[in-house]
Design a protein around this motif. Structure first.
Motif, short mmCIF file in Angstrom:
data_model
loop_
_atom_site.label_atom_id
_atom_site.label_comp_id
_atom_site.label_asym_id
_atom_site.label_seq_id
_atom_site.Cartn_x
_atom_site.Cartn_y
_atom_site.Cartn_z
N PRO A 24 57.64 46.16 -9.59
CA PRO A 24 57.72 46.30 -8.35
C PRO A 24 58.38 47.44 -7.67
CG PRO A 24 59.51 44.73 -9.28
CD PRO A 24 58.57 45.33 -10.38
N ALA A 25 57.92 47.97 -6.74
CA ALA A 25 58.38 49.30 -6.19
C ALA A 25 59.76 49.05 -5.89
CB ALA A 25 57.73 49.59 -5.00
N GLU A 29 61.15 44.63 -1.78
CA GLU A 29 60.08 44.91 -1.47
C GLU A 29 59.17 45.05 -2.50
OE1 GLU A 29 58.98 44.58 1.85
OE2 GLU A 29 60.83 44.04 2.75
N PRO A 30 58.34 44.44 -3.06
CA PRO A 30 57.74 44.75 -4.39
C PRO A 30 56.51 45.55 -3.94
CG PRO A 30 57.77 42.16 -4.15
CD PRO A 30 58.36 42.78 -2.77
N GLY A 31 55.96 45.75 -2.88
CA GLY A 31 54.92 46.56 -2.55
C GLY A 31 53.45 45.99 -2.60
N TYR A 32 52.59 46.86 -3.19
CA TYR A 32 51.16 46.31 -3.15
C TYR A 32 50.63 46.81 -4.45
CZ TYR A 32 50.97 45.54 1.79
OH TYR A 32 51.18 44.90 3.10
N GLU A 39 48.83 42.21 -1.53
CA GLU A 39 50.43 42.38 -1.50
C GLU A 39 51.00 41.65 -2.56
OE1 GLU A 39 51.91 40.36 2.12
OE2 GLU A 39 53.94 41.44 2.09
N LEU A 40 52.18 42.15 -3.11
CA LEU A 40 52.83 41.59 -4.33
C LEU A 40 54.22 40.87 -3.77
CD1 LEU A 40 52.76 44.98 -6.55
CD2 LEU A 40 51.35 42.54 -6.76
#
Lengths: 212, 578
Positions: A24-25, A29-32, A39-40
């Protein structure tokens, strides 16, 4: 690698669309997904709350769906309003016990069972229960598969209304019940969709099933 | 690649900063669902109208949950229960009425079960054969709500929503009228009978009729109503006339109405105005008499064929009617005579004088009496006349008989007696009777005896005449001959004397003698003529006289035969010889 390790525990996240395991980023907010741009999410966002909302909405609709008529038939001026239950009783009385059973199960029992099953899953998830994880997962899959078939009633009603319009002799009009019934089916499907089955395993702390 | 996977080997997610709400929007869905469901619940609660109970005698075709309450063919409610009353005599129908139709359910609303109905005047409720019976409503006008009603057994023919007016008719006889019987105005069906009721005294009917708008405006206060049922067959100068309103009215009866052409124009009659229903058009159009005088007539003859209601006419114009006929016993003589009371309408006689509307005032009783007194003085008499020789119907004719014995109306009696004149068939009867009486009084035997005597005398006379003629024939003629012979001799003597005188007397004498001779010759000729014309056996005069006498003898014989026959059969004078 310990047996009960989940991706989330390992700090990884799996893309729900393409299955790519991603870092995850950010923890919040894991991001894409870098591969498919989906969306993750570690777990579906607000899954429990959303499912509850949909289940409650479905339950609210379930009552009028069964009380209000789903079909209003007008045979030569003789108007009859039929609810789901009266239809079942009519079928049973005219000797079609099997059909009556099918309608009863598909239209009355299954939506109710879905509501009960989802509520049960949510309650157990919220309580962090670890019992019968695998059965609960099976139950969830069953709910998801069976959901769409409840729409059969709505389809039948729609067809009949569209086909039987022999104005002076006979006409069938949809009742308010069919709207609510459709809403129940759609809402329970959405509820099943919004429930994240991974939650079942989050409380298991490495143990997949307490039976093991 | 080692066993231990380095987390950094996994691809890095694409970072996007995004605001997340803690409270999910998804909660709107159950809220909306709840709102809709609640809304429907509230609506259904609010739309729940009153529940009413209707009592019917029969529950035919009424089913809980299936029978509807309809107003103008629109569902306004539904039967929720049908059950027997506590005493099992009636049916209690419970119906739920929609909120929207709440105002239809008032105290005087009427309910009935609509069933298919076939009557002579039409078929109604056909739709209910397929759709099932339903309960109809005729909303009332009251403002008071009610929950309990008694249903009608038959649908009312006119519901309150229809424009038009109701009127009341009074009739002695219902005729063949029934509910729904048509009402005709100039043969146009403009309404119908909606109810009838026998009056409390049981002597007359009160018939309620409904006239549809706009025809109700033709019902004026002076409008006449009559029974148009059946067929009116009349025989007149134009032949047989059959009058009917319509085939339907012949079958089911009907009422017709019309306003007399001479009625004063006026506003339409108010609703529920009462009228009289007459038996036929003629009766309906009979003038309503404002003045009537009652008289009694004692006809000294049979009044068979005179019925109450028979007209009283003057010169063929009806001026009244017979109102009573019965027997009258004279207490002094115990004689019976028919008593006929008539009602005369003097206005029909005197109407002409009062035609002028301005002076249209009724003559006073005294004026009327004076007029009648004068008329009786001039010979006005009541007389029975035969209206029809076939049926023998009599009527009373008033006419003038100037030769009638003087009579006066005694106004002190009530009703006053109008002098009568034997009339009609009665008069002929009387005359024939008088003739018969006279015939009976005739001394037929004496007459015939006298006649025979006369004939005998005549016969003798004739014989005498005959004898005389014979005598003339036998006695007088020779005498005359002898006379002539003597004369001849005288003349010869005279001749001789003349010859003697001849010498002495002038030839003038001779001439005179010649003249005398001529005269004698003429006389002789005359006598000869007389002899042949009068006295000869074939003299024409004698022949004619004989013929005449024979003729008389024959006539006398015929007379004798007649008198003999009459003596035996005096009635032959009336009946003739058979």
């Amino acid at each position: 690698m310990k047996p009960g390790l989940t991706a989330a525990e390992a700090g990884l996240i799996s893309c729900e669309a393409c299955g790519l395991l991603v870092r995850p980023a950010h923890a919040d907010e894991p991001g894409y997904c870098p591969r498919c741009d989906a969306e993750l999410e570690f777990r579906r966002h607000n899954s429990v709350q959303r499912t509850w909302a949909l289940i409650i909405a479905a339950a609210v609709c379930y009552l009028p769906a069964n009380i209000l008529p789903i079909m209003i038939s007008n045979q030569l001026g003789r108007v009859e309003e039929d609810t789901i239950i009266s239809g079942v009783i009519l079928l049973y009385n005219t000797g079609s016990a099997v059909l009556a059973g099918i309608v009863l199960i598909a239209s009355v029992v299954i939506p109710l069972a879905k509501l009960i099953a989802l509520s049960y899953l949510l309650i157990t998830v919220q309580r962090g229960s670890v019992r019968k994880n695998r059965d609960r997962a099976k139950l969830y899959r069953l709910v998801e598969i069976v959901g769409r078939w409840s729409m059969l009633d709505v389809f039948v009603a729609t067809f009949i209304v569209a086909l039987i319009q022999l104005q002076p002799l006979m006409a069938i009009m949809p009742g308010m019940g069919v709207m609510f019934f459709g809403a129940v089916v759609v809402l329970t499907m959405l509820a099943a969709e919004s429930f994240d089955p991974r939650l079942i395993w989050d409380s298991s702390k490495g143990r997949w099933d307490d039976d093991e | 690649m080692s066993d231990k996977t380095d987390p950094m080997d996994f691809p890095q997610a694409v970072a996007v900063r995004k605001k997340r709400m803690r409270f999910s929007v998804v909660w709107i869905i159950p809220l909306v669902a709840a709102a809709v469901a609640l809304g429907i619940a509230v609506q259904s609660y609010l739309s729940k109208g009153p529940t009413i109970t209707i009592v019917f005698k029969e529950a035919e075709g009424l089913e809980a949950g299936k029978t509807y309450v309809k107003y103008k063919d629109i569902h306004v409610g539904q039967v929720s229960a049908v059950k027997l009353s506590d005493d099992f005599s009636k049916i209690l129908v419970t119906a739920k009425i929609d909120k929207s139709a709440e105002n239809l359910i008032v105290e005087d609303s009427k309910f009935w079960v609509m069933r298919p109905q076939v009557t002579l005047s039409g078929i109604s409720g056909i739709g209910t054969i397929l759709s099932g019976n339903y309960i109809g409503i005729d909303p009332g006008k009251s403002k008071t709500k009610s929950k309990h009603f008694t249903g009608l057994e038959v649908p009312p023919p006119i519901t309150s929503g229809q424009p038009g007016r109701e009127f009341l008719l009074r009739a002695d006889d219902l005729g063949s009228l029934g509910i729904g019987a048509p009402l005709y105005y100039r043969r146009l069906n403009v309404g119908q009978v909606i109810a009838y009721d026998l009056g409390k005294d049981g002597k007359s009917f009160e018939i309620k009729i409904f006239v549809h708008a706009p025809y109700d405006q033709f019902v004026l206060p002076d409008t006449r109503f009559w029974q148009a049922s059946g067929i009116d067959v009349s025989m007149g100068a134009e032949g047989l006339t059959v009058k009917t309103q319509s085939v339907l009215s012949v079958l089911v009866g009907g009422i017709a109405f019309e306003t007399p052409a001479d009625a004063a124009p006026s506003e339409p009659a108010p609703a529920n105005a009462a009228f009289t229903l007459h038996g036929d058009r003629k009766a309906a159009f009979a003038k309503i008499e404002t003045v009537s005088s009652r008289f009694v007539c004692f006809f000294n003859e049979s009044i068979r064929g005179l019925s109450v209601g028979a007209p009283v006419t003057i010169l063929g114009i009806p001026v009244g009617e017979v109102v009573y006929s019965g027997l009258d016993l004279n207490p002094a003589t115990f004689g019976l005579r028919p008593r006929v009371e008539i009602m005369a309408y003097p206005m029909r006689i005197m109407a002409q004088q009062t035609r002028d509307a301005a002076s249209r005032k009724l003559p006073t009783a005294q004026e009327r009496r004076n007029v009648i007194d004068r008329m009786v003085e001039r010979g006005l008499r009541a007389q029975l006349q035969t209206g029809s020789l076939i049926s023998g119907q009599l009527f009373v004719a008033l006419g003038y008989f100037p030769d009638a014995p003087k009579a006066r109306v005694n106004w002190s009696h009530d009703p006053p007696e109008l002098p009568v004149m034997p009339g009609g068939l009665g008069r002929y009867e009387e005359k024939i009777l008088a003739i018969l009486t006279k015939l009976e009084e005739m001394p037929l035997e004496e007459i015939s005896r006298d006649l025979r005597k006369v004939l005998g005398t005549l016969d003798q006379g004739l014989q005498d005449v005959n004898r005389m003629v014979n005598r003339v024939d036998g006695e007088i003629v020779p005498d005359v001959k002898k006379t002539l012979g003597t004369l001849d001799r005288t003349l010869e003597d005279a001749d001789k004397m003349l010859i003697r005188v001849d010498g002495e007397i002038v030839p003038g004498v001779k001439k005179m003698l010649e003249d005398l001779q001529g005269a004698v010759a003429a006389a002789q000729r005359v006598l000869a003529n007389t002899d042949s014309a009068l006295l000869g056996p074939d003299a024409p005069a004698q022949q004619e006289l004989r013929d005449a006498l024979q003729e008389i003898a024959r006539a006398a014989r015929g007379m004798r035969v007649l008198t003999d026959y009459l003596e035996r059969n005096p009635e032959a004078l009336i009946r003739g010889k058979n």
